[in-house]
Design a protein around this motif. Structure first.
Motif, PDB file in Angstrom:
ATOM      1  N   ALA A 259     -31.452  49.792 -70.693  1.00 10.59           N
ATOM      2  CA  ALA A 259     -32.231  49.861 -71.802  1.00 10.59           C
ATOM      3  C   ALA A 259     -31.095  49.080 -73.299  1.00 10.59           C
ATOM      4  CB  ALA A 259     -32.187  51.294 -72.096  1.00 10.59           C
ATOM      5  N   LEU A 260     -29.656  49.754 -72.427  1.00 13.63           N
ATOM      6  CA  LEU A 260     -29.184  48.433 -73.487  1.00 13.63           C
ATOM      7  C   LEU A 260     -28.686  47.167 -73.404  1.00 13.63           C
ATOM      8  CD1 LEU A 260     -26.245  51.082 -72.093  1.00 13.63           C
ATOM      9  CD2 LEU A 260     -26.719  50.625 -74.970  1.00 13.63           C
ATOM     10  N   ALA A 261     -28.715  46.337 -72.529  1.00 10.79           N
ATOM     11  CA  ALA A 261     -29.059  45.198 -72.476  1.00 10.79           C
ATOM     12  C   ALA A 261     -30.498  44.948 -72.589  1.00 10.79           C
ATOM     13  CB  ALA A 261     -28.981  45.017 -70.949  1.00 10.79           C
ATOM     14  N   ASP A 262     -31.734  45.679 -73.175  1.00 12.25           N
ATOM     15  CA  ASP A 262     -32.402  45.097 -73.130  1.00 12.25           C
ATOM     16  C   ASP A 262     -32.167  44.918 -75.265  1.00 12.25           C
ATOM     17  OD1 ASP A 262     -35.829  44.605 -73.756  1.00 12.25           O
ATOM     18  OD2 ASP A 262     -35.719  46.106 -74.409  1.00 12.25           O
ATOM     19  N   ALA A 263     -31.517  46.197 -75.725  1.00 16.97           N
ATOM     20  CA  ALA A 263     -30.835  45.331 -77.598  1.00 16.97           C
ATOM     21  C   ALA A 263     -30.346  44.664 -77.471  1.00 16.97           C
ATOM     22  CB  ALA A 263     -30.921  47.271 -77.378  1.00 16.97           C
ATOM     23  N   LEU A 264     -29.380  44.614 -77.233  1.00 16.48           N
ATOM     24  CA  LEU A 264     -27.782  43.266 -77.018  1.00 16.48           C
ATOM     25  C   LEU A 264     -27.990  41.990 -75.706  1.00 16.48           C
ATOM     26  CD1 LEU A 264     -25.766  46.368 -76.351  1.00 16.48           C
ATOM     27  CD2 LEU A 264     -26.299  45.558 -78.276  1.00 16.48           C
ATOM     28  N   PRO A 265     -29.191  41.668 -76.217  1.00 16.21           N
ATOM     29  CA  PRO A 265     -29.723  40.049 -75.094  1.00 16.21           C
ATOM     30  C   PRO A 265     -28.138  39.477 -75.288  1.00 16.21           C
ATOM     31  CG  PRO A 265     -30.841  40.561 -77.617  1.00 16.21           C
ATOM     32  CD  PRO A 265     -29.919  41.459 -77.592  1.00 16.21           C
ATOM     33  N   GLY A 266     -27.398  38.999 -73.569  1.00 20.64           N
ATOM     34  CA  GLY A 266     -26.688  38.037 -74.186  1.00 20.64           C
ATOM     35  C   GLY A 266     -25.625  38.668 -73.181  1.00 20.64           C
ATOM     36  N   ALA A 267     -25.659  40.129 -73.284  1.00 20.58           N
ATOM     37  CA  ALA A 267     -24.875  41.224 -73.081  1.00 20.58           C
ATOM     38  C   ALA A 267     -24.225  40.994 -71.309  1.00 20.58           C
ATOM     39  CB  ALA A 267     -24.238  42.514 -73.908  1.00 20.58           C
ATOM     40  N   GLU A 268     -23.008  41.443 -71.073  1.00 19.90           N
ATOM     41  CA  GLU A 268     -22.618  41.261 -69.799  1.00 19.90           C
ATOM     42  C   GLU A 268     -22.866  42.696 -69.220  1.00 19.90           C
ATOM     43  OE1 GLU A 268     -19.228  40.775 -66.136  1.00 19.90           O
ATOM     44  OE2 GLU A 268     -19.155  40.456 -68.793  1.00 19.90           O
ATOM     45  N   LEU A 269     -23.490  43.057 -68.472  1.00 21.36           N
ATOM     46  CA  LEU A 269     -24.156  44.653 -68.189  1.00 21.36           C
ATOM     47  C   LEU A 269     -23.989  44.458 -66.626  1.00 21.36           C
ATOM     48  CD1 LEU A 269     -25.839  47.662 -68.162  1.00 21.36           C
ATOM     49  CD2 LEU A 269     -27.938  45.570 -67.632  1.00 21.36           C
ATOM     50  N   VAL A 270     -23.046  45.691 -66.446  1.00 22.42           N
ATOM     51  CA  VAL A 270     -22.614  45.731 -64.917  1.00 22.42           C
ATOM     52  C   VAL A 270     -22.766  47.958 -64.826  1.00 22.42           C
ATOM     53  CG1 VAL A 270     -20.641  46.511 -63.304  1.00 22.42           C
ATOM     54  CG2 VAL A 270     -21.138  44.051 -64.780  1.00 22.42           C
ATOM     55  N   ALA A 271     -23.637  48.187 -64.074  1.00 20.14           N
ATOM     56  CA  ALA A 271     -24.123  49.437 -63.129  1.00 20.14           C
ATOM     57  C   ALA A 271     -22.892  49.562 -61.664  1.00 20.14           C
ATOM     58  CB  ALA A 271     -25.397  49.424 -63.024  1.00 20.14           C
ATOM     59  N   ALA A 272     -23.132  51.048 -61.855  1.00 19.00           N
ATOM     60  CA  ALA A 272     -22.452  51.245 -60.784  1.00 19.00           C
ATOM     61  C   ALA A 272     -22.853  52.921 -60.203  1.00 19.00           C
ATOM     62  CB  ALA A 272     -21.167  51.370 -60.986  1.00 19.00           C
ATOM     63  N   ASP A 273     -22.520  53.467 -59.389  1.00 19.58           N
ATOM     64  CA  ASP A 273     -22.905  54.701 -58.567  1.00 19.58           C
ATOM     65  C   ASP A 273     -22.758  54.876 -57.616  1.00 19.58           C
ATOM     66  OD1 ASP A 273     -25.506  56.546 -59.372  1.00 19.58           O
ATOM     67  OD2 ASP A 273     -24.778  56.827 -57.795  1.00 19.58           O
ATOM     68  N   ILE A 274     -21.909  56.064 -57.351  1.00 17.75           N
ATOM     69  CA  ILE A 274     -21.687  56.488 -55.268  1.00 17.75           C
ATOM     70  C   ILE A 274     -23.118  56.625 -54.868  1.00 17.75           C
ATOM     71  CG2 ILE A 274     -21.423  58.656 -55.957  1.00 17.75           C
ATOM     72  CD1 ILE A 274     -19.292  59.219 -54.591  1.00 17.75           C
ATOM     73  N   ASP A 275     -23.693  56.638 -55.137  1.00 16.75           N
ATOM     74  CA  ASP A 275     -25.269  56.958 -53.738  1.00 16.75           C
ATOM     75  C   ASP A 275     -25.363  55.315 -53.673  1.00 16.75           C
ATOM     76  OD1 ASP A 275     -27.743  57.395 -52.775  1.00 16.75           O
ATOM     77  OD2 ASP A 275     -28.090  59.182 -54.567  1.00 16.75           O
ATOM     78  N   PRO A 276     -25.927  54.714 -52.628  1.00 15.19           N
ATOM     79  CA  PRO A 276     -26.173  53.578 -52.113  1.00 15.19           C
ATOM     80  C   PRO A 276     -27.642  53.919 -52.442  1.00 15.19           C
ATOM     81  CG  PRO A 276     -24.933  54.554 -50.559  1.00 15.19           C
ATOM     82  CD  PRO A 276     -24.484  55.532 -51.193  1.00 15.19           C
ATOM     83  N   ALA A 277     -28.523  54.067 -52.628  1.00 14.05           N
ATOM     84  CA  ALA A 277     -29.890  54.237 -53.026  1.00 14.05           C
ATOM     85  C   ALA A 277     -30.205  54.062 -54.660  1.00 14.05           C
ATOM     86  CB  ALA A 277     -30.915  55.402 -52.541  1.00 14.05           C
ATOM     87  N   ALA A 278     -29.245  54.807 -55.256  1.00 16.52           N
ATOM     88  CA  ALA A 278     -29.470  54.886 -56.735  1.00 16.52           C
ATOM     89  C   ALA A 278     -28.986  53.101 -57.153  1.00 16.52           C
ATOM     90  CB  ALA A 278     -28.398  55.720 -57.108  1.00 16.52           C
ATOM     91  N   VAL A 279     -27.940  52.945 -56.298  1.00 16.72           N
ATOM     92  CA  VAL A 279     -27.941  51.063 -56.754  1.00 16.72           C
ATOM     93  C   VAL A 279     -28.965  50.835 -56.153  1.00 16.72           C
ATOM     94  CG1 VAL A 279     -26.531  49.753 -55.370  1.00 16.72           C
ATOM     95  CG2 VAL A 279     -25.038  51.737 -55.915  1.00 16.72           C
ATOM     96  N   ARG A 280     -29.735  50.765 -55.041  1.00 13.27           N
ATOM     97  CA  ARG A 280     -30.525  49.745 -54.729  1.00 13.27           C
ATOM     98  C   ARG A 280     -31.911  49.711 -55.870  1.00 13.27           C
ATOM     99  NH1 ARG A 280     -29.473  52.241 -49.484  1.00 13.27           N
ATOM    100  NH2 ARG A 280     -31.945  53.507 -49.947  1.00 13.27           N
ATOM    101  N   CYS A 281     -32.118  51.187 -55.964  1.00  8.93           N
ATOM    102  CA  CYS A 281     -33.209  50.828 -57.083  1.00  8.93           C
ATOM    103  C   CYS A 281     -32.974  50.594 -58.900  1.00  8.93           C
ATOM    104  CB  CYS A 281     -33.394  52.727 -57.584  1.00  8.93           C
ATOM    105  SG  CYS A 281     -34.714  53.054 -58.462  1.00  8.93           S
ATOM    106  N   ALA A 282     -31.388  50.636 -59.429  1.00 13.24           N
ATOM    107  CA  ALA A 282     -30.893  49.963 -60.147  1.00 13.24           C
ATOM    108  C   ALA A 282     -30.598  48.559 -59.801  1.00 13.24           C
ATOM    109  CB  ALA A 282     -29.057  50.920 -60.166  1.00 13.24           C
ATOM    110  N   SER A 283     -30.220  48.295 -59.554  1.00 18.35           N
ATOM    111  CA  SER A 283     -29.943  46.846 -59.000  1.00 18.35           C
ATOM    112  C   SER A 283     -31.909  46.129 -59.495  1.00 18.35           C
ATOM    113  CB  SER A 283     -29.883  46.684 -57.480  1.00 18.35           C
ATOM    114  OG  SER A 283     -28.706  46.174 -57.162  1.00 18.35           O
ATOM    115  N   ARG A 284     -32.523  46.541 -58.934  1.00 19.42           N
ATOM    116  CA  ARG A 284     -33.805  46.165 -59.043  1.00 19.42           C
ATOM    117  C   ARG A 284     -34.184  46.572 -60.792  1.00 19.42           C
ATOM    118  NH1 ARG A 284     -38.334  49.662 -56.144  1.00 19.42           N
ATOM    119  NH2 ARG A 284     -39.426  48.644 -57.933  1.00 19.42           N
ATOM    120  N   ASN A 285     -33.638  47.392 -61.420  1.00 17.93           N
ATOM    121  CA  ASN A 285     -34.029  48.010 -62.961  1.00 17.93           C
ATOM    122  C   ASN A 285     -33.156  46.814 -64.332  1.00 17.93           C
ATOM    123  OD1 ASN A 285     -35.903  49.281 -63.298  1.00 17.93           O
ATOM    124  ND2 ASN A 285     -34.857  50.589 -61.821  1.00 17.93           N
TER     125      ASN A 285
END
Length: 263
Positions: free
Chosen positions: A113-139
């Motif tokens: 949602a933040l990246a959608d509102a900030l075109p061109g911003a560098e976005l990195v997501a992180a989580d300790i749960d591998p399942a969450a990381v797989r899902c977040a990668s898609r989004n």
């Protein structure tokens, strides 16, 4: 378990089954299920899953968040609509952010949602749960973002140190002895690591605050959601960590966001 009637219309049949299962918003949910199901057999299976208490978002495979369809999977925290308030505050406070980090990202909804509102911003997501990381990668991928697995800042690329404009950390904040009081949808279908915040619910928040000044850019901000009861202690924690802190509240969403600014 509710079954679908063969004589009623598909919509009426689904509504009746959902009502029998205790779904408060049966009409709205019926429309979503009918739209998501490829055929009658799949529809019946989806209605059965919903009737047994599986969150609607996990049944249809997505959750709406700030106008985006966020993919969600079994075992991943479902983004709450109230967390849109955190996104709104981040955009208002740092409208020109060029580096955005979604820590404890879950599905990656906040980062997307933040990246959608900030075109061109560098976005990195992180989580300790591998399942969450797989899902977040898609989004986050449609926004050029990347998702990494690891324990808080250990997951972040070193190049981000001292450069982050928006650090959004939707940390778990339910006190350990209150997890059992959560709705069954959360207790039974979402990972404990995304819910349990330790003794007073602020264990993870303290760890996030402790290192935040090292990662934030000058003027960069940390945004964390807490409960109303926890907010004063959270503000004190931010201040001890060297961040200028304040709480913003949304009565509409019943949301409390602590904002910490690096000087």
């Amino acid at each position: 378990m509710p079954s679908l009637s063969s004589s009623a219309s598909p919509y009426d049949s689904v509504v009746t089954a959902l009502r029998a299962a205790g779904c408060v918003f049966a009409e709205d949910e019926a429309r979503l299920l009918l739209d998501a199901a490829p055929g009658p057999d799949e529809l019946a299976a989806m209605v059965d899953r919903r009737a047994t208490g599986v969150p609607l978002e996990l049944v249809v495979g997505w959750a709406e968040f700030r106008g985006l369809r966020i993919a969600v999977e079994p075992g991943v925290f479902v983004p709450r609509r109230r967390t849109e308030f955190l996104v709104e505050q981040a955009l208002a406070q740092v409208p020109d952010a060029t580096v955005v980090v979604d820590l404890c990202c879950g599905s990656g909804a906040v980062g997307a949602a933040l990246a959608d509102a900030l075109p061109g911003a560098e976005l990195v997501a992180a989580d300790i749960d591998p399942a969450a990381v797989r899902c977040a990668s898609r989004n986050v991928a449609p926004f050029g973002g990347q998702a990494h697995a690891g324990d808080l800042y250990a997951a972040l690329p070193g190049r981000l140190r001292g450069r982050i404009g928006i650090l959004a950390a939707n940390v778990p904040y339910v006190p350990s002895d209150e997890v059992a009081l959560l709705p069954a949808e959360a207790r039974e279908h979402e990972p404990l690591v995304a819910l349990d915040g330790g003794g007073d619910g602020l264990d993870v928040l303290r760890r996030v605050v402790a290192e935040a000044p090292d990662w934030l850019a000058p003027g960069g901000c940390l945004f964390v959601e807490t409960s109303e009861r926890q907010a004063p202690t959270a503000v004190e924690t931010f201040a001890r960590g060297g961040l200028a802190a304040r709480v913003v509240v949304s009565e509409e969403w019943y949301a409390n966001v602590v904002i910490g600014v690096r000087s």
